[in-house]
Motif scaffolding. Structure first.
Motif, PDB file in Angstrom:
ATOM      1  N   ARG A   1       1.020 -31.235  26.083  1.00 23.23           N
ATOM      2  CA  ARG A   1       2.046 -30.583  25.269  1.00 23.23           C
ATOM      3  C   ARG A   1       1.578 -29.227  24.764  1.00 23.23           C
ATOM      4  NH1 ARG A   1       5.054 -34.876  21.378  1.00 23.23           N
ATOM      5  NH2 ARG A   1       5.771 -32.869  20.557  1.00 23.23           N
ATOM      6  N   GLN A   2       2.488 -28.246  24.863  1.00 25.88           N
ATOM      7  CA  GLN A   2       2.160 -26.872  24.481  1.00 25.88           C
ATOM      8  C   GLN A   2       2.061 -26.687  22.968  1.00 25.88           C
ATOM      9  OE1 GLN A   2       1.417 -24.372  26.811  1.00 25.88           O
ATOM     10  NE2 GLN A   2       1.434 -26.181  28.122  1.00 25.88           N
ATOM     11  N   ASN A   3       2.726 -27.556  22.200  1.00 25.16           N
ATOM     12  CA  ASN A   3       2.718 -27.386  20.743  1.00 25.16           C
ATOM     13  C   ASN A   3       1.647 -28.221  20.061  1.00 25.16           C
ATOM     14  OD1 ASN A   3       4.150 -29.831  21.317  1.00 25.16           O
ATOM     15  ND2 ASN A   3       4.996 -29.787  19.249  1.00 25.16           N
ATOM     16  N   ILE A   4       0.716 -28.787  20.840  1.00 23.22           N
ATOM     17  CA  ILE A   4      -0.380 -29.564  20.267  1.00 23.22           C
ATOM     18  C   ILE A   4      -1.702 -28.921  20.661  1.00 23.22           C
ATOM     19  CG2 ILE A   4      -1.555 -31.796  20.201  1.00 23.22           C
ATOM     20  CD1 ILE A   4       1.070 -33.147  20.747  1.00 23.22           C
ATOM     21  N   TYR A   5      -2.490 -28.542  19.666  1.00 27.13           N
ATOM     22  CA  TYR A   5      -3.819 -27.972  19.908  1.00 27.13           C
ATOM     23  C   TYR A   5      -4.851 -29.096  19.813  1.00 27.13           C
ATOM     24  CZ  TYR A   5      -7.862 -24.889  19.593  1.00 27.13           C
ATOM     25  OH  TYR A   5      -9.044 -24.260  19.828  1.00 27.13           O
ATOM     26  N   SER A   6      -5.702 -29.194  20.814  1.00 24.52           N
ATOM     27  CA  SER A   6      -6.673 -30.288  20.856  1.00 24.52           C
ATOM     28  C   SER A   6      -8.093 -29.759  20.823  1.00 24.52           C
ATOM     29  CB  SER A   6      -6.471 -31.124  22.127  1.00 24.52           C
ATOM     30  OG  SER A   6      -6.602 -30.319  23.286  1.00 24.52           O
ATOM     31  N   VAL A   7      -8.977 -30.533  20.236  1.00 22.38           N
ATOM     32  CA  VAL A   7     -10.403 -30.205  20.211  1.00 22.38           C
ATOM     33  C   VAL A   7     -11.191 -31.468  20.556  1.00 22.38           C
ATOM     34  CG1 VAL A   7     -10.497 -30.620  17.719  1.00 22.38           C
ATOM     35  CG2 VAL A   7     -12.325 -29.324  18.820  1.00 22.38           C
ATOM     36  N   VAL A   8     -12.225 -31.278  21.374  1.00 25.94           N
ATOM     37  CA  VAL A   8     -13.042 -32.388  21.862  1.00 25.94           C
ATOM     38  C   VAL A   8     -14.494 -32.128  21.482  1.00 25.94           C
ATOM     39  CG1 VAL A   8     -13.977 -33.437  23.974  1.00 25.94           C
ATOM     40  CG2 VAL A   8     -11.522 -33.031  23.754  1.00 25.94           C
ATOM     41  N   ALA A   9     -15.198 -33.187  21.092  1.00 26.27           N
ATOM     42  CA  ALA A   9     -16.624 -33.098  20.797  1.00 26.27           C
ATOM     43  C   ALA A   9     -17.416 -33.669  21.965  1.00 26.27           C
ATOM     44  CB  ALA A   9     -16.948 -33.865  19.518  1.00 26.27           C
TER      45      ALA A   9
ATOM     46  N   PHE B   1      -6.495 -33.538  16.986  1.00 23.21           N
ATOM     47  CA  PHE B   1      -5.308 -32.822  17.444  1.00 23.21           C
ATOM     48  C   PHE B   1      -4.582 -32.200  16.265  1.00 23.21           C
ATOM     49  CE2 PHE B   1      -6.347 -36.089  20.431  1.00 23.21           C
ATOM     50  CZ  PHE B   1      -6.117 -35.528  21.686  1.00 23.21           C
ATOM     51  N   LEU B   2      -3.959 -31.030  16.522  1.00 23.40           N
ATOM     52  CA  LEU B   2      -3.127 -30.380  15.524  1.00 23.40           C
ATOM     53  C   LEU B   2      -1.764 -30.132  16.145  1.00 23.40           C
ATOM     54  CD1 LEU B   2      -3.890 -28.043  12.741  1.00 23.40           C
ATOM     55  CD2 LEU B   2      -2.228 -27.181  14.388  1.00 23.40           C
ATOM     56  N   TRP B   3      -0.724 -30.707  15.501  1.00 23.45           N
ATOM     57  CA  TRP B   3       0.648 -30.634  16.001  1.00 23.45           C
ATOM     58  C   TRP B   3       1.368 -29.484  15.306  1.00 23.45           C
ATOM     59  CZ3 TRP B   3       2.869 -35.400  18.443  1.00 23.45           C
ATOM     60  CH2 TRP B   3       1.893 -36.377  18.665  1.00 23.45           C
ATOM     61  N   SER B   4       1.899 -28.560  16.096  1.00 23.19           N
ATOM     62  CA  SER B   4       2.596 -27.400  15.552  1.00 23.19           C
ATOM     63  C   SER B   4       4.096 -27.603  15.654  1.00 23.19           C
ATOM     64  CB  SER B   4       2.189 -26.140  16.339  1.00 23.19           C
ATOM     65  OG  SER B   4       3.005 -25.050  15.999  1.00 23.19           O
ATOM     66  N   ASN B   5       4.789 -27.455  14.512  1.00 27.93           N
ATOM     67  CA  ASN B   5       6.243 -27.615  14.527  1.00 27.93           C
ATOM     68  C   ASN B   5       6.870 -26.819  13.398  1.00 27.93           C
ATOM     69  OD1 ASN B   5       8.742 -28.633  15.408  1.00 27.93           O
ATOM     70  ND2 ASN B   5       8.711 -30.192  13.814  1.00 27.93           N
ATOM     71  N   GLY B   6       6.606 -25.517  13.384  1.00 28.33           N
ATOM     72  CA  GLY B   6       7.161 -24.698  12.331  1.00 28.33           C
ATOM     73  C   GLY B   6       6.129 -24.360  11.273  1.00 28.33           C
ATOM     74  N   ALA B   7       6.556 -24.382  10.015  1.00 26.61           N
ATOM     75  CA  ALA B   7       5.673 -23.964   8.918  1.00 26.61           C
ATOM     76  C   ALA B   7       4.584 -24.983   8.610  1.00 26.61           C
ATOM     77  CB  ALA B   7       6.506 -23.705   7.664  1.00 26.61           C
ATOM     78  N   ILE B   8       4.830 -26.249   8.928  1.00 26.31           N
ATOM     79  CA  ILE B   8       3.898 -27.323   8.598  1.00 26.31           C
ATOM     80  C   ILE B   8       3.298 -27.890   9.876  1.00 26.31           C
ATOM     81  CG2 ILE B   8       3.609 -29.528   7.417  1.00 26.31           C
ATOM     82  CD1 ILE B   8       4.388 -27.253   5.565  1.00 26.31           C
ATOM     83  N   ALA B   9       1.988 -28.124   9.858  1.00 23.04           N
ATOM     84  CA  ALA B   9       1.298 -28.713  11.007  1.00 23.04           C
ATOM     85  C   ALA B   9       0.833 -30.120  10.657  1.00 23.04           C
ATOM     86  CB  ALA B   9       0.107 -27.849  11.414  1.00 23.04           C
TER      87      ALA B   9
ATOM     88  N   ILE C   1      -1.938 -33.315  11.638  1.00 22.11           N
ATOM     89  CA  ILE C   1      -3.269 -33.536  12.207  1.00 22.11           C
ATOM     90  C   ILE C   1      -3.437 -34.988  12.626  1.00 22.11           C
ATOM     91  CG2 ILE C   1      -5.745 -33.574  11.700  1.00 22.11           C
ATOM     92  CD1 ILE C   1      -5.388 -31.206   9.918  1.00 22.11           C
ATOM     93  N   GLY C   2      -4.068 -35.186  13.787  1.00 19.80           N
ATOM     94  CA  GLY C   2      -4.438 -36.515  14.226  1.00 19.80           C
ATOM     95  C   GLY C   2      -3.907 -36.871  15.606  1.00 19.80           C
ATOM     96  N   PRO C   3      -4.426 -37.966  16.184  1.00 24.05           N
ATOM     97  CA  PRO C   3      -5.452 -38.819  15.593  1.00 24.05           C
ATOM     98  C   PRO C   3      -6.856 -38.223  15.723  1.00 24.05           C
ATOM     99  CG  PRO C   3      -4.883 -39.626  17.768  1.00 24.05           C
ATOM    100  CD  PRO C   3      -3.955 -38.473  17.487  1.00 24.05           C
ATOM    101  N   LEU C   4      -7.648 -38.410  14.697  1.00 26.50           N
ATOM    102  CA  LEU C   4      -9.069 -38.056  14.708  1.00 26.50           C
ATOM    103  C   LEU C   4      -9.850 -39.318  15.044  1.00 26.50           C
ATOM    104  CD1 LEU C   4     -11.624 -36.360  14.006  1.00 26.50           C
ATOM    105  CD2 LEU C   4     -11.264 -37.062  11.623  1.00 26.50           C
ATOM    106  N   SER C   5     -10.680 -39.250  16.066  1.00 22.48           N
ATOM    107  CA  SER C   5     -11.486 -40.430  16.416  1.00 22.48           C
ATOM    108  C   SER C   5     -12.848 -39.996  16.937  1.00 22.48           C
ATOM    109  CB  SER C   5     -10.777 -41.290  17.462  1.00 22.48           C
ATOM    110  OG  SER C   5     -10.485 -40.548  18.631  1.00 22.48           O
ATOM    111  N   VAL C   6     -13.845 -40.805  16.626  1.00 21.54           N
ATOM    112  CA  VAL C   6     -15.224 -40.559  17.049  1.00 21.54           C
ATOM    113  C   VAL C   6     -15.770 -41.852  17.638  1.00 21.54           C
ATOM    114  CG1 VAL C   6     -17.556 -39.932  16.298  1.00 21.54           C
ATOM    115  CG2 VAL C   6     -15.570 -38.801  15.271  1.00 21.54           C
TER     116      VAL C   6
END
Length: 294
Positions: free
Chosen positions: A62-70, A81-89, A91-96
């Motif tokens: 998805r283009q509106n979700i920014y992901s980061v991997v460790a 993950f960070l979900w973008s949908n206007g003024a408010i973003a 976050i999640g799921p965060l997992s390790v």
């Protein structure tokens, strides 16, 4: 969306996620939450590891979700993950990975997406946290998040009932502006992209009272949300829902009237959750059901 540069520490690196990471990220998330939920005698969030991997594959596309991997020693050990949908973003799921927890990897994954959110100038960020996870509650609080709303996950079969005076129907593109206005009235911001996604998936449903749209739901599940003028509107939407996600849906427990009604109709509480936010947050001026991302 522009990305942040790769971050390196003495033990691991953080980089933007790729579609090919879905298997490792999904497997880690399923195992991490299964262990947590088993410790507290709660059901697993996803039906299977395969279902989790499939969901992660959709997130990474998805283009509106920014992901980061460790990565640690060349192996994926966590993601966020960070979900973008206007003024408010959201976050999640965060997992390790359970094998690498305790090395501050989760903290760095969260800080990374928060830095990205600031770079993109979001007015606020939100997440839903497992209320029984003291580690994540402590981490998010230290990072600056505020507890906003106690939630409960509800599950059950469809209610198949009508609320007198309320008409529920499938939404059309012509309803989008009204739904956006309704969301702004209740939350102070709009969720336009989610509404468009729900239209495309044919899951957006509206309720009408006295000839006016007074509420909507994108889908009755973790990925969906609902906004309405009153509890009666939400009851009509819940009663008419043709499906309830296997994972259940989120309901604010401070809304005692609606929670009691759901329980009386045969739905049941599965586990407690917590809505947290940083930055802009308006106390809701109406009835609502949040999604897992906010």
């Amino acid at each position: 969306m522009a990305s942040l540069p790769i971050m390196k520490s003495s033990n691991f690196i953080l980089r933007e996620g790729r579609i090919k990471d879905a298997h490792d990220c999904g497997s880690i998330c399923y195992q991490a939450f299964k262990i947590l939920n088993d410790q507290h005698n709660f059901p697993v969030d996803w039906a299977s590891v395969e279902a989790t991997i499939e969901w992660f594959s959709s997130l990474l596309k998805r283009q509106n979700i920014y992901s980061v991997v460790a990565e640690l020693d060349g192996h994926i050990v966590g993601s966020n993950f960070l979900w973008s949908n206007g003024a408010i973003a959201g976050i999640g799921p965060l997992s390790v990975s359970p094998m690498t927890q305790g090395r501050s990897i989760g903290k760095h994954l969260m800080q990374y997406v928060l830095d990205y959110a600031r770079q993109q100038k979001f007015a606020g960020v939100r997440l839903v946290q497992a209320a029984y996870n003291s580690s994540s509650l402590s981490l998010y609080t230290k990072l600056g998040f505020h507890v906003r709303e106690p939630l409960a996950v509800l599950k059950g079969t469809t209610l198949q009932l009508e609320v007198l005076g309320y008409v529920v129907r499938t939404a059309t593109l012509a309803d989008i502006d009204i739904c956006n206005k309704l969301c702004f009235q209740v939350h102070g911001h709009v969720r336009h992209l989610e509404l468009l996604d729900a239209i495309e998936q044919q899951t957006l449903t509206v309720v009408e009272h006295n000839g006016n749209i007074t509420g909507y739901t994108t889908v009755l599940g973790f990925d969906g949300h609902a906004v309405a003028h009153s509890n009666q509107d939400l009851k009509a939407l819940l009663g008419a829902a043709t499906a309830i996600s296997e994972s259940g849906f989120l309901l604010p427990t401070r809304n005692t009237e609606l929670l009691r009604w759901c329980l009386e109709k045969g739905l049941h509480v599965v586990r407690p959750m917590t809505l947290m936010s940083m930055g802009l947050y308006n106390e809701p001026a109406g009835a609502f059901l949040p999604s897992i991302i906010y």
